[in-house]
Design an enzyme around this catalytic site. Structure first.
Site, short mmCIF file in Angstrom:
data_model
loop_
_atom_site.label_atom_id
_atom_site.label_comp_id
_atom_site.label_asym_id
_atom_site.label_seq_id
_atom_site.Cartn_x
_atom_site.Cartn_y
_atom_site.Cartn_z
N GLY A 173 61.31 -57.32 -3.10
CA GLY A 173 61.30 -57.89 -1.76
C GLY A 173 61.39 -56.78 -0.73
O GLY A 173 60.97 -55.65 -0.95
N GLY A 174 62.00 -57.12 0.40
CA GLY A 174 62.11 -56.16 1.49
C GLY A 174 62.89 -54.92 1.09
O GLY A 174 62.75 -53.86 1.72
N GLY A 408 33.10 -30.96 5.84
CA GLY A 408 34.35 -31.38 6.47
C GLY A 408 35.55 -31.04 5.61
O GLY A 408 36.64 -30.75 6.12
N ALA A 409 35.34 -31.03 4.31
CA ALA A 409 36.46 -30.74 3.42
C ALA A 409 36.88 -29.27 3.54
O ALA A 409 38.05 -28.94 3.40
CB ALA A 409 36.08 -31.07 1.98
#
Ligand code: HXC
Length: 524
Positions: A173-174, A408-409
């Site tokens: 859960g949270g 770009g890499a």
């Protein structure tokens, strides 16, 4: 009174003895039967002998509904305190599953928050050993408030003190969001799991049959989700990983990471590196062989070794000084940057920058991964995180271009253009907009189309690619512009980097003038 114990002291002693038993002997036996240690046993393994100073041992919950008035234990399901690990101060929080499944109510949470406040105000790492059924159902919104308070503290502490979580039982859960907000997560195989919604709810809502381990076990989080930075086979192993990790980290963001003298010669040349790159430019090799040969012997400590494997990140030492290593891994998908490896690199770079750890990047990258899955999954947004993280980082940044550094890499992987301080290349480096074959097919498209015989066309393509390689896809164009500082023989890598790091360690960032801002907007 001499000879007989004062009743007040006896009472205190009895209270403490009770507190040491947490949820009681039966619950402790159950914990052991599951292959898990208790909170106190875990702390004992973690901290230096006699260093633990417990805080809030006698805290009790205040709930009165649903039988809670009869159900209580000193400590309220969590053990907290101050301690030393390897002689260095830390704050420890260990949830005690033996009391109400380590569930988190108002006072349990208050203890955690107090411990974290100590860590933050005294500038020491916080270690949170999770083993809990989540929000204590009987305490309703007081439990939720408690989680909110913890998350808030996690965020305040982020980038100020190292935060290390171990998941040693349930975390559902949270409750998962506290570890998620911390810097590193160690998960224990078989006995731990993490998920937002458990198998029963999954079955009800989407009809999927899955068990706890398939849904959120250690291996799933270490290989698929990128939650578990490390996996351990049992509690002891998890504790040892935490101890080792701490040796690379400063206690807070105002300190340097711990220096450790080494016997490894800083001038050590490694001729093996000269032949480590295969003759065939597309053949794979394991970049970890390069990393371990360059760093001080035996110091490389990989983080996320099984997730996003086209990139490698981890800590190591160069002449005793800690560095954060980032590398492309040609052995896995040719070292391509995809969504996960972008996240992995960006997060690690930001951690290093926050904690004064110089970043050492090894580049062999063919580019960002093409295709609809990546594009639709947001490779543009995720890839941008690498640019952001490197550009933002003000720690010394050293980069070694081993082979491919395309497009770009090339820019993303710690290039001079994003503020790298020292960039070197091996003679095998290929720095270009794209690979020679791809480039040749575009530049000489017409010439190639005019050749009818496919065999001859392929041969011509090879020739053109070679021409491109010689003229453009090499380290010398970048060296001629000063984009790289030196082209070196691979064997010289270690001494060269050590010399550079020695100078860069006093680096003060000279930034271009930017208007004052609260913080940038990282493309998360
Ligand atoms: C109160 C809890 C509890 C909880 C476990 N216990 N979880 N009590 N609140 N959340 C108690 C059990 O009733 C039991 O008490 C004891 O702890 C040991 O639990 P067992 O079930 O016997 O252990 P095990 O079989 O190992 O199962 C562990 C478990 C299971 C998987 C964690 O207990 C479970 O599913 N619990 C509920 C989990 C849950 O739904 N939590 C809320 C999640 S939502 P006795 O007296 O019988 O020994 C959440 C929201 C957070 O956390 C929101 C933050 C934003």
């Amino acid at each position: 009174m001499s000879g007989s114990e004062r009743p007040e002291i006896r009472k205190l002693r009895e209270m403490k003895e009770k507190a040491l038993l947490g949820g009681g002997k039966v619950a402790i036996e159950k914990q052991h039967a599951k292959g898990k240690l208790t909170a106190r046993e875990r702390i004992e393994l973690l901290v230096d002998p006699d260093s633990f100073l417990e805080v809030d041992m006698l805290v009790r919950h205040r709930a009165t509904e649903f039988g809670m008035e009869k159900k209580w234990a000193y400590g309220d399901g969590v053990v907290t305190g101050l301690a030393k690990v390897g002689g260095r101060r830390v704050v420890v929080i260990a949830q005690d599953f033996t009391f109400m499944g380590g569930s988190l109510g108002e006072m349990h949470a208050a203890k955690v928050v107090k411990a974290m406040s100590y860590a933050l105000s005294t500038g020491v790492p916080v270690i949170f050993l999770n083993d809990s059924g989540g929000a204590r159902i009987q305490e309703g919104v007081d439990s939720l408030k408690g989680y909110g308070d913890i998350f808030y503290m996690n965020v305040q502490a982020s980038g100020v003190i190292p935060q290390i979580a171990a998941i040693m039982g349930p975390c559902a859960g949270g409750a998962v969001y506290s570890p998620a907000l911390m810097d590193f997560i160690v998960m224990v195989r078989k006995t731990s799991f993490m998920f937002i919604t458990g198998p029963r709810v999954v079955k009800q809502v989407i009809g999927e049959d899955v068990d706890e381990q398939q849904l959120g076990g250690a291996d799933v989080h270490a290989t698929r989700s990128g939650m578990a930075s490390f996996v351990a086979n049992n509690d002891e192993e998890a504790i040892n990983i935490i101890k080792k990790l701490l040796t690379y980290l400063p206690s807070n963001n105002m300190e340097d990471p711990p220096y450790e003298p080494t016997n490894d010669n800083p001038n050590r040349m490694d001729p093996e590196l000269d032949t480590i790159i295969p003759e065939d430019p597309n053949a794979p090799y394991d970049v970890r062989d390069v990393i371990t040969r360059v760093l001080d012997t035996g110091t490389f400590f990989e983080v996320f070794p099984q997730w996003a494997r086209s990139a490698v990140v981890g800590f190591g030492r160069l002449a005793g000084r800690v560095v954060g290593v980032v590398a492309n891994q040609p052995n896995f998908m040719a070292g391509v940057l995809d969504i996960d490896s972008s996240d992995k690199i960006a997060r690690f770079v930001r951690f290093c920058d926050a904690f004064n750890i110089p970043i050492l990047t090894f580049v062999d990258v063919p580019g960002y991964l093409p295709g609809t899955r990546q594009e639709h999954g947001g490779i543009i947004r995720h890839g941008a995180k690498i640019l952001y993280a490197y550009s933002e980082a003000t720690v010394p940044k050293l980069t070694v271009i081993l082979r491919k550094a395309y497009g770009g890499a090339y820019i993303a992987m710690g290039s001079r253009h994003l503020g790298a301080d020292f960039v070197i290349a091996w003679p095998t480096a290929e720095i270009a907009v794209m690979g020679p074959e791809g480039a040749a097919q575009i530049i000489w498209r017409r010439e190639l189309a005019a050749i009818e015989d496919p065999q001859k066309r392929a041969e011509k393509l090879k020739e053109f690619a070679q021409e491109y390689r010689e003229k453009i896809a090499n380290p010398y164009v970048a060296a001629a512009r000063g984009y790289i500082d030196a082209v070196i023989e691979p064997k010289e890598t270690r001494p060269t980097l050590i010399k550079a790091l020695e100078h860069l360690i006093t680096k003060r960032e000279i930034r271009i003038r930017v208007p004052p801002k609260k913080h940038g907007i990282m493309p998360v």
